[in-house]
Each structure stands twice: as C-alpha cells, then as structure tokens.
Design a protein around this motif. Structure first.
Motif, PDB file in Angstrom:
ATOM      1  N   VAL A  76      -4.305   7.893  -8.041  1.00  0.00           N
ATOM      2  CA  VAL A  76      -3.292   8.840  -8.147  1.00  0.00           C
ATOM      3  C   VAL A  76      -3.161   9.337  -9.215  1.00  0.00           C
ATOM      4  CG1 VAL A  76      -1.715   7.646  -6.731  1.00  0.00           C
ATOM      5  CG2 VAL A  76      -1.792   6.697  -9.008  1.00  0.00           C
ATOM      6  N   THR A  77      -2.484  10.426  -9.694  1.00  0.00           N
ATOM      7  CA  THR A  77      -2.392  10.965 -10.939  1.00  0.00           C
ATOM      8  C   THR A  77      -0.715  11.055 -11.172  1.00  0.00           C
ATOM      9  OG1 THR A  77      -2.301  13.392  -9.963  1.00  0.00           O
ATOM     10  CG2 THR A  77      -4.621  12.402 -10.754  1.00  0.00           C
ATOM     11  N   ALA A  78      -0.358  11.542 -12.649  1.00  0.00           N
ATOM     12  CA  ALA A  78       0.870  11.492 -13.016  1.00  0.00           C
ATOM     13  C   ALA A  78       1.417  12.926 -12.229  1.00  0.00           C
ATOM     14  CB  ALA A  78       1.003  11.805 -14.396  1.00  0.00           C
ATOM     15  N   GLY A  79       2.535  12.868 -11.729  1.00  0.00           N
ATOM     16  CA  GLY A  79       3.273  13.947 -11.122  1.00  0.00           C
ATOM     17  C   GLY A  79       2.910  13.836  -9.602  1.00  0.00           C
ATOM     18  N   LYS A  83       4.013   7.562  -1.220  1.00  0.00           N
ATOM     19  CA  LYS A  83       5.135   6.764  -0.260  1.00  0.00           C
ATOM     20  C   LYS A  83       4.932   5.449  -0.536  1.00  0.00           C
ATOM     21  CE  LYS A  83       5.001  10.423   3.120  1.00  0.00           C
ATOM     22  NZ  LYS A  83       4.088  10.825   4.307  1.00  0.00           N
ATOM     23  N   GLU A  84       6.076   4.714  -0.214  1.00  0.00           N
ATOM     24  CA  GLU A  84       5.916   3.142  -0.442  1.00  0.00           C
ATOM     25  C   GLU A  84       4.662   2.661   0.556  1.00  0.00           C
ATOM     26  OE1 GLU A  84       8.703  -0.900   0.464  1.00  0.00           O
ATOM     27  OE2 GLU A  84       9.573   1.176   0.856  1.00  0.00           O
ATOM     28  N   GLY A  85       3.782   1.835  -0.058  1.00  0.00           N
ATOM     29  CA  GLY A  85       2.866   1.329   0.662  1.00  0.00           C
ATOM     30  C   GLY A  85       1.144   2.058   0.540  1.00  0.00           C
ATOM     31  N   ASP A  86       1.392   3.185  -0.114  1.00  0.00           N
ATOM     32  CA  ASP A  86       0.426   4.277  -0.361  1.00  0.00           C
ATOM     33  C   ASP A  86      -0.667   2.995  -1.281  1.00  0.00           C
ATOM     34  OD1 ASP A  86       1.076   6.091   1.305  1.00  0.00           O
ATOM     35  OD2 ASP A  86       1.674   7.540  -0.526  1.00  0.00           O
ATOM     36  N   VAL A  87      -2.097   3.166  -1.071  1.00  0.00           N
ATOM     37  CA  VAL A  87      -2.936   2.530  -1.987  1.00  0.00           C
ATOM     38  C   VAL A  87      -3.085   3.555  -3.502  1.00  0.00           C
ATOM     39  CG1 VAL A  87      -5.346   1.654  -2.423  1.00  0.00           C
ATOM     40  CG2 VAL A  87      -4.011   1.424  -0.318  1.00  0.00           C
ATOM     41  N   LEU A  88      -2.578   2.775  -4.381  1.00  0.00           N
ATOM     42  CA  LEU A  88      -2.668   3.587  -5.806  1.00  0.00           C
ATOM     43  C   LEU A  88      -4.095   3.186  -6.665  1.00  0.00           C
ATOM     44  CD1 LEU A  88       0.876   3.076  -6.888  1.00  0.00           C
ATOM     45  CD2 LEU A  88       0.214   4.946  -5.668  1.00  0.00           C
ATOM     46  N   PHE A  89      -4.331   1.882  -6.533  1.00  0.00           N
ATOM     47  CA  PHE A  89      -5.633   1.455  -7.172  1.00  0.00           C
ATOM     48  C   PHE A  89      -6.291   0.277  -6.345  1.00  0.00           C
ATOM     49  CE2 PHE A  89      -1.957   1.866 -10.214  1.00  0.00           C
ATOM     50  CZ  PHE A  89      -2.522   2.927 -11.200  1.00  0.00           C
ATOM     51  N   ILE A  90      -7.581   0.373  -6.808  1.00  0.00           N
ATOM     52  CA  ILE A  90      -8.289  -0.776  -6.148  1.00  0.00           C
ATOM     53  C   ILE A  90      -8.792  -1.837  -7.286  1.00  0.00           C
ATOM     54  CG2 ILE A  90     -10.623  -1.203  -5.177  1.00  0.00           C
ATOM     55  CD1 ILE A  90      -8.720   0.138  -3.172  1.00  0.00           C
ATOM     56  N   LEU A  91      -8.533  -2.843  -7.223  1.00  0.00           N
ATOM     57  CA  LEU A  91      -8.713  -3.936  -8.268  1.00  0.00           C
ATOM     58  C   LEU A  91      -9.503  -4.907  -7.975  1.00  0.00           C
ATOM     59  CD1 LEU A  91      -7.632  -5.302 -11.022  1.00  0.00           C
ATOM     60  CD2 LEU A  91      -6.040  -6.381  -9.544  1.00  0.00           C
ATOM     61  N   GLU A  97     -12.185  -6.877  -3.574  1.00  0.00           N
ATOM     62  CA  GLU A  97     -11.591  -5.778  -3.801  1.00  0.00           C
ATOM     63  C   GLU A  97      -9.914  -5.766  -3.175  1.00  0.00           C
ATOM     64  OE1 GLU A  97     -13.706  -2.271  -2.615  1.00  0.00           O
ATOM     65  OE2 GLU A  97     -15.438  -2.742  -3.704  1.00  0.00           O
ATOM     66  N   ASN A  98      -9.146  -5.507  -3.966  1.00  0.00           N
ATOM     67  CA  ASN A  98      -7.561  -5.753  -3.907  1.00  0.00           C
ATOM     68  C   ASN A  98      -6.983  -4.308  -3.818  1.00  0.00           C
ATOM     69  OD1 ASN A  98      -7.407  -8.774  -3.806  1.00  0.00           O
ATOM     70  ND2 ASN A  98      -8.396  -8.333  -5.763  1.00  0.00           N
ATOM     71  N   GLU A  99      -6.295  -4.259  -2.902  1.00  0.00           N
ATOM     72  CA  GLU A  99      -5.494  -2.636  -2.831  1.00  0.00           C
ATOM     73  C   GLU A  99      -4.281  -3.051  -3.634  1.00  0.00           C
ATOM     74  OE1 GLU A  99      -5.398  -1.689   1.171  1.00  0.00           O
ATOM     75  OE2 GLU A  99      -7.071  -0.635   1.258  1.00  0.00           O
ATOM     76  N   ILE A 100      -3.920  -2.095  -4.498  1.00  0.00           N
ATOM     77  CA  ILE A 100      -2.552  -2.085  -5.213  1.00  0.00           C
ATOM     78  C   ILE A 100      -1.766  -0.933  -4.819  1.00  0.00           C
ATOM     79  CG2 ILE A 100      -1.301  -2.342  -7.438  1.00  0.00           C
ATOM     80  CD1 ILE A 100      -3.449  -4.374  -6.968  1.00  0.00           C
ATOM     81  N   VAL A 101      -0.631  -1.304  -4.047  1.00  0.00           N
ATOM     82  CA  VAL A 101       0.070  -0.377  -3.262  1.00  0.00           C
ATOM     83  C   VAL A 101       1.295  -0.068  -4.137  1.00  0.00           C
ATOM     84  CG1 VAL A 101      -0.895  -1.162  -1.175  1.00  0.00           C
ATOM     85  CG2 VAL A 101       1.325  -1.970  -1.926  1.00  0.00           C
ATOM     86  N   ALA A 102       1.709   1.085  -3.697  1.00  0.00           N
ATOM     87  CA  ALA A 102       3.158   1.698  -4.359  1.00  0.00           C
ATOM     88  C   ALA A 102       4.245   0.888  -3.759  1.00  0.00           C
ATOM     89  CB  ALA A 102       3.398   3.080  -3.836  1.00  0.00           C
ATOM     90  N   VAL A 124       0.890  -3.245 -16.796  1.00  0.00           N
ATOM     91  CA  VAL A 124       1.685  -2.371 -15.962  1.00  0.00           C
ATOM     92  C   VAL A 124       0.416  -1.292 -15.765  1.00  0.00           C
ATOM     93  CG1 VAL A 124       3.245  -0.275 -16.273  1.00  0.00           C
ATOM     94  CG2 VAL A 124       3.783  -2.651 -17.019  1.00  0.00           C
ATOM     95  N   LEU A 125       0.335  -0.947 -14.614  1.00  0.00           N
ATOM     96  CA  LEU A 125      -0.657   0.081 -14.148  1.00  0.00           C
ATOM     97  C   LEU A 125      -0.405   1.345 -13.965  1.00  0.00           C
ATOM     98  CD1 LEU A 125      -2.521  -2.147 -11.311  1.00  0.00           C
ATOM     99  CD2 LEU A 125      -2.933  -1.972 -13.851  1.00  0.00           C
ATOM    100  N   ALA A 126       0.834   1.561 -13.713  1.00  0.00           N
ATOM    101  CA  ALA A 126       1.523   2.885 -13.390  1.00  0.00           C
ATOM    102  C   ALA A 126       2.985   2.792 -13.366  1.00  0.00           C
ATOM    103  CB  ALA A 126       1.124   3.483 -12.096  1.00  0.00           C
ATOM    104  N   VAL A 127       3.775   3.857 -13.654  1.00  0.00           N
ATOM    105  CA  VAL A 127       5.237   3.944 -13.454  1.00  0.00           C
ATOM    106  C   VAL A 127       5.590   5.081 -12.262  1.00  0.00           C
ATOM    107  CG1 VAL A 127       7.502   4.333 -14.495  1.00  0.00           C
ATOM    108  CG2 VAL A 127       5.586   2.888 -15.598  1.00  0.00           C
TER     109      VAL A 127
END
Length: 128
Positions: A76-79, A83-91, A97-102, A124-127
């Motif tokens: 993801v990028t700012a802006g 949706k809830e559940g979207d994969v934002l990061f892979i950690l 590999e763990n999916e970090i979701v919204a 904190v990874l994102a807001v």
C-alpha cells in the motif's frame, strides 16, 4: 583403532589411539595429497537494519506488527483506499511469511515502514 575415512573422494586410513596427548596421527591410504590452500576468511556480514521507530503518527486505526520480523513487501501507499482484510504488508518472522491485513476499511493516511525494514512487536506499520 583404525578407520578408513573418505574425504573429497580420497580414502585416508586414520589410526586413533586413546592417550593423554592432543595430537593424533593421520596417514593417507592413497598417494600423498598436497596441502590445501587456506581459505580466506568470510566477508563480514552486514549488521541488520535498525528497528523502525515511527516519529509521528496520524489519527486513525493503527496497523501494528504482531511480532518482530522483517518487512518483505509493502502493498500500500499513503492515500490508497483499502478494505478490511486487504493484505497491507508481508512480514517474515521465524522463516515464515505472515500477511498483515487492514483491520478496518478506509484510506491509508501513513505508511511508516519500507521493504527490508526490521520491526519489533507492536511497531506501528501504517495508519488508516
């Protein structure tokens, strides 16, 4: 006791005797082998990246790291709307590999980490 040991395709007869001495005798079975060149020491490994410390976060739902690890992907990028559940990061943590979701739907206000960052638990990874 005598043993035959194969090393790099060559057989060596090893005579092992229990003594108080530290050195044991090794005699090759095949033709004598030239001494192998001493390998150069390995290059020093680069120190891992310092943990990411967010300086300021916007108001909103904070996406945090559930465990320490390395960020393999930032999806993801700012802006960007998510949706809830979207994969934002892979950690990556413990070779997994763990999916970090919204946690909520909305617009990403800040992305506080980049690919390759090392994060700690609850960072904190994102807001959103």
């Amino acid at each position: 006791m005598k043993y035959v040991v194969t090393l790099n395709g060559k057989n060596y007869e090893v005579d092992v005797t229990e003594t108080d001495a530290v050195i044991t005798s090794v005699a090759p079975v095949a033709a004598p082998v030239a001494a192998a060149p001493v390998a150069a020491p390995a290059a020093p490994v680069a120190a891992p990246a310092a943990p990411v410390a967010p300086t300021a976060t916007a108001d909103g739902a904070k996406v945090t790291s559930p465990m320490p690890g390395n960020i393999l992907a930032v999806n993801v990028t700012a802006g960007q709307a998510v949706k809830e559940g979207d994969v934002l990061f892979i950690l990556e943590a413990m070779k997994m590999e763990n999916e970090i979701v919204a946690p909520v739907s909305g617009t990403v206000k800040q992305v506080l980490v980049s690919k390759g960052a090392v994060v700690e638990t609850d960072a904190v990874l994102a807001v959103i």
